[in-house]
Design a protein around this motif. Structure first.
Motif, PDB file in Angstrom:
ATOM      1  N   SER A 136       0.840  -1.201   0.000  1.00  0.00           N
ATOM      2  CA  SER A 136       0.000   0.000   0.000  1.00  0.00           C
ATOM      3  C   SER A 136       0.870   1.244   0.000  1.00  0.00           C
ATOM      4  CB  SER A 136      -0.923   0.013   1.226  1.00  0.00           C
ATOM      5  OG  SER A 136      -1.892  -1.005   1.139  1.00  0.00           O
ATOM      6  N   LEU A 137       0.591   2.142  -0.940  1.00  0.00           N
ATOM      7  CA  LEU A 137       1.387   3.358  -1.100  1.00  0.00           C
ATOM      8  C   LEU A 137       0.715   4.532  -0.407  1.00  0.00           C
ATOM      9  CD1 LEU A 137       2.320   3.101  -4.903  1.00  0.00           C
ATOM     10  CD2 LEU A 137       3.612   2.259  -2.917  1.00  0.00           C
ATOM     11  N   LEU A 138       1.412   5.116   0.563  1.00  0.00           N
ATOM     12  CA  LEU A 138       0.988   6.383   1.160  1.00  0.00           C
ATOM     13  C   LEU A 138       1.267   7.514   0.172  1.00  0.00           C
ATOM     14  CD1 LEU A 138       2.377   5.622   4.710  1.00  0.00           C
ATOM     15  CD2 LEU A 138      -0.034   6.033   4.184  1.00  0.00           C
ATOM     16  N   PRO A 139       0.610   8.656   0.314  1.00  0.00           N
ATOM     17  CA  PRO A 139       0.710   9.689  -0.739  1.00  0.00           C
ATOM     18  C   PRO A 139       1.989  10.505  -0.757  1.00  0.00           C
ATOM     19  CG  PRO A 139      -0.819  10.370   0.984  1.00  0.00           C
ATOM     20  CD  PRO A 139      -0.459   8.955   1.277  1.00  0.00           C
ATOM     21  N   GLY A 140       2.774  10.527   0.317  1.00  0.00           N
ATOM     22  CA  GLY A 140       3.981  11.348   0.336  1.00  0.00           C
ATOM     23  C   GLY A 140       5.029  10.864  -0.661  1.00  0.00           C
ATOM     24  N   ARG A 141       5.815  11.795  -1.196  1.00  0.00           N
ATOM     25  CA  ARG A 141       6.820  11.424  -2.198  1.00  0.00           C
ATOM     26  C   ARG A 141       7.800  10.395  -1.660  1.00  0.00           C
ATOM     27  NH1 ARG A 141       9.702  12.698  -6.830  1.00  0.00           N
ATOM     28  NH2 ARG A 141      11.976  12.839  -6.610  1.00  0.00           N
ATOM     29  N   SER A 142       8.346  10.621  -0.474  1.00  0.00           N
ATOM     30  CA  SER A 142       9.309   9.672   0.092  1.00  0.00           C
ATOM     31  C   SER A 142       8.668   8.312   0.324  1.00  0.00           C
ATOM     32  CB  SER A 142       9.880  10.216   1.397  1.00  0.00           C
ATOM     33  OG  SER A 142      10.680  11.359   1.169  1.00  0.00           O
ATOM     34  N   ASP A 143       7.421   8.309   0.796  1.00  0.00           N
ATOM     35  CA  ASP A 143       6.722   7.056   1.047  1.00  0.00           C
ATOM     36  C   ASP A 143       6.461   6.306  -0.258  1.00  0.00           C
ATOM     37  OD1 ASP A 143       6.543   7.890   3.757  1.00  0.00           O
ATOM     38  OD2 ASP A 143       4.774   9.071   3.241  1.00  0.00           O
ATOM     39  N   ARG A 144       6.104   7.041  -1.299  1.00  0.00           N
ATOM     40  CA  ARG A 144       5.831   6.392  -2.581  1.00  0.00           C
ATOM     41  C   ARG A 144       7.110   5.817  -3.182  1.00  0.00           C
ATOM     42  NH1 ARG A 144       1.398   6.817  -5.420  1.00  0.00           N
ATOM     43  NH2 ARG A 144       2.585   6.808  -7.366  1.00  0.00           N
ATOM     44  N   ILE A 145       8.211   6.549  -3.083  1.00  0.00           N
ATOM     45  CA  ILE A 145       9.483   6.027  -3.606  1.00  0.00           C
ATOM     46  C   ILE A 145       9.819   4.709  -2.927  1.00  0.00           C
ATOM     47  CG2 ILE A 145      11.980   6.409  -3.629  1.00  0.00           C
ATOM     48  CD1 ILE A 145      11.360   9.418  -4.028  1.00  0.00           C
ATOM     49  N   LEU A 146       9.775   4.695  -1.601  1.00  0.00           N
ATOM     50  CA  LEU A 146      10.137   3.482  -0.876  1.00  0.00           C
ATOM     51  C   LEU A 146       9.102   2.380  -1.101  1.00  0.00           C
ATOM     52  CD1 LEU A 146      12.440   2.564   0.990  1.00  0.00           C
ATOM     53  CD2 LEU A 146      10.923   3.045   2.926  1.00  0.00           C
ATOM     54  N   GLY A 147       7.831   2.750  -1.203  1.00  0.00           N
ATOM     55  CA  GLY A 147       6.797   1.765  -1.442  1.00  0.00           C
ATOM     56  C   GLY A 147       6.939   1.089  -2.796  1.00  0.00           C
ATOM     57  N   LEU A 148       7.282   1.860  -3.818  1.00  0.00           N
ATOM     58  CA  LEU A 148       7.504   1.268  -5.142  1.00  0.00           C
ATOM     59  C   LEU A 148       8.688   0.308  -5.108  1.00  0.00           C
ATOM     60  CD1 LEU A 148       6.949   4.461  -7.330  1.00  0.00           C
ATOM     61  CD2 LEU A 148       5.459   2.441  -7.247  1.00  0.00           C
ATOM     62  N   ALA A 149       9.746   0.695  -4.392  1.00  0.00           N
ATOM     63  CA  ALA A 149      10.898  -0.199  -4.268  1.00  0.00           C
ATOM     64  C   ALA A 149      10.522  -1.458  -3.498  1.00  0.00           C
ATOM     65  CB  ALA A 149      12.049   0.527  -3.581  1.00  0.00           C
ATOM     66  N   ALA A 150       9.740  -1.308  -2.429  1.00  0.00           N
ATOM     67  CA  ALA A 150       9.327  -2.465  -1.636  1.00  0.00           C
ATOM     68  C   ALA A 150       8.518  -3.444  -2.477  1.00  0.00           C
ATOM     69  CB  ALA A 150       8.509  -2.010  -0.431  1.00  0.00           C
ATOM     70  N   ALA A 151       7.651  -2.925  -3.327  1.00  0.00           N
ATOM     71  CA  ALA A 151       6.840  -3.800  -4.168  1.00  0.00           C
ATOM     72  C   ALA A 151       7.721  -4.657  -5.075  1.00  0.00           C
ATOM     73  CB  ALA A 151       5.867  -2.961  -4.993  1.00  0.00           C
ATOM     74  N   GLU A 152       8.780  -4.059  -5.603  1.00  0.00           N
ATOM     75  CA  GLU A 152       9.692  -4.821  -6.460  1.00  0.00           C
ATOM     76  C   GLU A 152      10.461  -5.864  -5.650  1.00  0.00           C
ATOM     77  OE1 GLU A 152      10.249  -4.831  -9.798  1.00  0.00           O
ATOM     78  OE2 GLU A 152       8.438  -3.607  -9.917  1.00  0.00           O
ATOM     79  N   VAL A 153      10.956  -5.485  -4.501  1.00  0.00           N
ATOM     80  CA  VAL A 153      11.737  -6.409  -3.677  1.00  0.00           C
ATOM     81  C   VAL A 153      10.874  -7.575  -3.207  1.00  0.00           C
ATOM     82  CG1 VAL A 153      12.980  -6.644  -1.480  1.00  0.00           C
ATOM     83  CG2 VAL A 153      13.396  -4.660  -2.945  1.00  0.00           C
ATOM     84  N   LEU A 154       9.621  -7.290  -2.854  1.00  0.00           N
ATOM     85  CA  LEU A 154       8.729  -8.328  -2.334  1.00  0.00           C
ATOM     86  C   LEU A 154       7.972  -9.065  -3.434  1.00  0.00           C
ATOM     87  CD1 LEU A 154       7.205  -6.386   0.717  1.00  0.00           C
ATOM     88  CD2 LEU A 154       9.074  -8.052   0.744  1.00  0.00           C
ATOM     89  N   GLY A 155       8.061  -8.541  -4.668  1.00  0.00           N
ATOM     90  CA  GLY A 155       7.356  -9.173  -5.776  1.00  0.00           C
ATOM     91  C   GLY A 155       5.853  -9.046  -5.679  1.00  0.00           C
ATOM     92  N   LEU A 156       5.364  -7.872  -5.270  1.00  0.00           N
ATOM     93  CA  LEU A 156       3.936  -7.640  -5.056  1.00  0.00           C
ATOM     94  C   LEU A 156       3.449  -6.455  -5.863  1.00  0.00           C
ATOM     95  CD1 LEU A 156       3.814  -8.025  -1.153  1.00  0.00           C
ATOM     96  CD2 LEU A 156       3.151  -9.737  -2.852  1.00  0.00           C
ATOM     97  N   PRO A 157       2.162  -6.432  -6.229  1.00  0.00           N
ATOM     98  CA  PRO A 157       1.586  -5.247  -6.862  1.00  0.00           C
ATOM     99  C   PRO A 157       1.342  -4.147  -5.831  1.00  0.00           C
ATOM    100  CG  PRO A 157      -0.118  -6.891  -6.518  1.00  0.00           C
ATOM    101  CD  PRO A 157       1.184  -7.533  -6.099  1.00  0.00           C
ATOM    102  N   THR A 158       1.135  -2.943  -6.304  1.00  0.00           N
ATOM    103  CA  THR A 158       0.866  -1.812  -5.416  1.00  0.00           C
ATOM    104  C   THR A 158      -0.598  -1.418  -5.499  1.00  0.00           C
ATOM    105  OG1 THR A 158       1.397  -0.149  -7.107  1.00  0.00           O
ATOM    106  CG2 THR A 158       3.206  -0.926  -5.708  1.00  0.00           C
ATOM    107  N   GLU A 159      -1.044  -0.730  -4.448  1.00  0.00           N
ATOM    108  CA  GLU A 159      -2.374  -0.130  -4.436  1.00  0.00           C
ATOM    109  C   GLU A 159      -2.303   1.104  -3.541  1.00  0.00           C
ATOM    110  OE1 GLU A 159      -5.041  -3.016  -2.806  1.00  0.00           O
ATOM    111  OE2 GLU A 159      -4.252  -2.848  -0.764  1.00  0.00           O
TER     112      GLU A 159
END
Length: 429
Positions: free
Chosen positions: A260-283
């Motif tokens: 799940s991506l929070l709206p802040g820029r820093s949160d979105r950057i890390l969330g997108l990276a986490a999705a790739e590392v964990l192999g999961l889609p984002t929402e």
């Protein structure tokens, strides 16, 4: 008048209010109360704190009045300078030993300064007259924060369930801490620390209910004990934290379906990276999201309404925060903290660089979020060898601890814990 008080007066006159407060610390417990109140009154007047200014005048005029002493102490606690309240409240309690109001305010002042062992000693002296709520609860709570599990267990056994529902959260809180303490004591690998003054991961779990993914590889034996003070973060450190998040999820048997991506820029950057590392889609993050990892870079920078919505878990929701501030924790405790720091600069934020010409400022990285996230994914997530003082912390040891404590993990509200607990670390004043 002491040298410290004279220096405080000079700093107030010079307009250096933070410096004046720092100068008062060594004088707070030794200066005559009337002289201390006079200087605090000047400080309060300079900052526009009219209530504390008036209380200081009253104490100067009536230094043996329990009410004046209490009002002064209360004003200091309310204005965030509890260390100045302690001597006045101690004197008020000496003059009015049966006052629960004074006792509770003194506990509040000491708690705010992380002087938990002093709270325990103060309350044990009055064991026979403690009310269950709040005084015996405060004894249990501060015993845990002081690392005194024996006292915490003894007095929790004497703590009845509250009649007032407003205290139910507190009862649940200390019961959960004691349960997690038992799990943590048995979960460490053989030979590892077991809830001593160096067991940062163990006590972090006991107090917050969260897992600490990484320890600072610098200054462990030089007063940092696994925490960072100032950190200029890196893509490598972010990648390291996300790799350890995957270790924790696997060891705990958690199988999230999304990030799940929070709206802040820093949160979105890390969330997108986490999705790739964990192999999961984002929402996009929604408070009712289930079976998901909610990713924050620094929860203190998350919109307060969104942060508050994260206190109560939904099914399978795991909250990950990369950089948790241990000196000013956010309103909600994460289920997994990548690291603990006092001040952090994001890898994509404005940075201070040292060159042959001296210190220069590097502007923030304005690249698209996905581009920076991809850089994190590509980064080397291996452990930084550091200075060699930090104890070994392999993935296997982390996984073993998580497996052994999984029964008490992510099982209740994510309550803020303002104290660093029994494991000390150096900090900026």
């Amino acid at each position: 008048m002491t040298d410290e008080l004279e220096e405080t007066r000079r700093l107030i006159d010079a307009g250096d209010i933070p410096g004046a407060v720092r100068a008062l610390r060594p004088a707070a417990e030794s200066a005559p109360l009337t002289e201390l109140a006079d200087v605090v009154g000047r400080l309060a007047a300079a900052t526009g704190f009219d209530d504390l200014s008036a209380a200081s005048r009253d104490l100067t005029a009536s230094p043996r009045s329990p009410q004046a002493l209490y009002d002064f102490g209360y004003g200091c606690v309310e204005r965030g300078v509890g260390f100045l309240a302690v001597p006045a409240l101690r004197e008020a309690l000496r003059l009015a030993p049966g006052s629960y109001a004074v006792l509770d305010e003194l506990v509040s002042a000491l708690e705010g300064e992380n002087r938990h062992a002093e709270v325990v000693a103060l309350l044990l002296e009055r064991d026979a007259t403690l009310r269950p709520w709040p005084e015996r609860y405060l004894l249990v709570f501060n015993s845990l924060l002081a690392g005194d599990l024996s006292t915490a267990r003894t007095h929790f056994s004497r703590l009845p369930a509250p009649d007032d529902p407003t205290w139910e959260w507190a009862h649940t809180r200390v019961r959960g801490m004691l349960r997690r303490a038992e799990l943590a004591r048995s979960a460490h690998p053989a030979g590892g620390p077991r809830l001593d003054s160096r067991d940062l991961r163990g006590w972090h779990y006991v107090l917050t209910g969260g897992h600490l993914a990484t320890l600072s590889p610098y200054g462990f034996d030089a007063a940092m004990t696994g925490r960072f003070a100032y950190l200029q973060d890196s893509a490598e450190q972010c990648r390291r934290g996300l790799g350890r998040l995957r270790v924790i999820l696997d060891a705990a048997g958690r199988r999230p379906r999304t990030v799940s991506l929070l709206p802040g820029r820093s949160d979105r950057i890390l969330g997108l990276a986490a999705a790739e590392v964990l192999g999961l889609p984002t929402e996009p993050y929604s408070p009712g999201g289930t079976d998901t990892v909610v990713v924050a870079y620094d929860l203190n920078d998350v919109d307060r309404e969104a942060a508050v919505s994260l206190r109560d878990r939904t099914d399978g929701q795991v909250l990950y925060e990369h950089a948790t501030c241990w000196t000013d924790p956010p309103v909600v405790s994460a289920d997994v903290s990548g690291l603990l720091c006092q001040t952090v600069v994001e890898p994509w934020g404005e940075r201070l660089l040292m060159t042959d010409d001296g210190a220069t400022r590097q502007p923030p990285d304005a690249r698209p979020e996905a581009e920076i996230a991809a850089e994190i994914v590509r980064a080397d997530g291996a452990a930084d060898p550091g200075d060699g003082e930090t104890p070994p912390d392999p993935d296997t040891a982390l996984a073993a601890f998580v497996t052994g404590t999984a029964a008490g993990w992510a099982t209740g509200p994510r309550t803020r814990v303002a104290s660093p607990g029994p494991v000390p670390s150096a900090r900026f004043a």
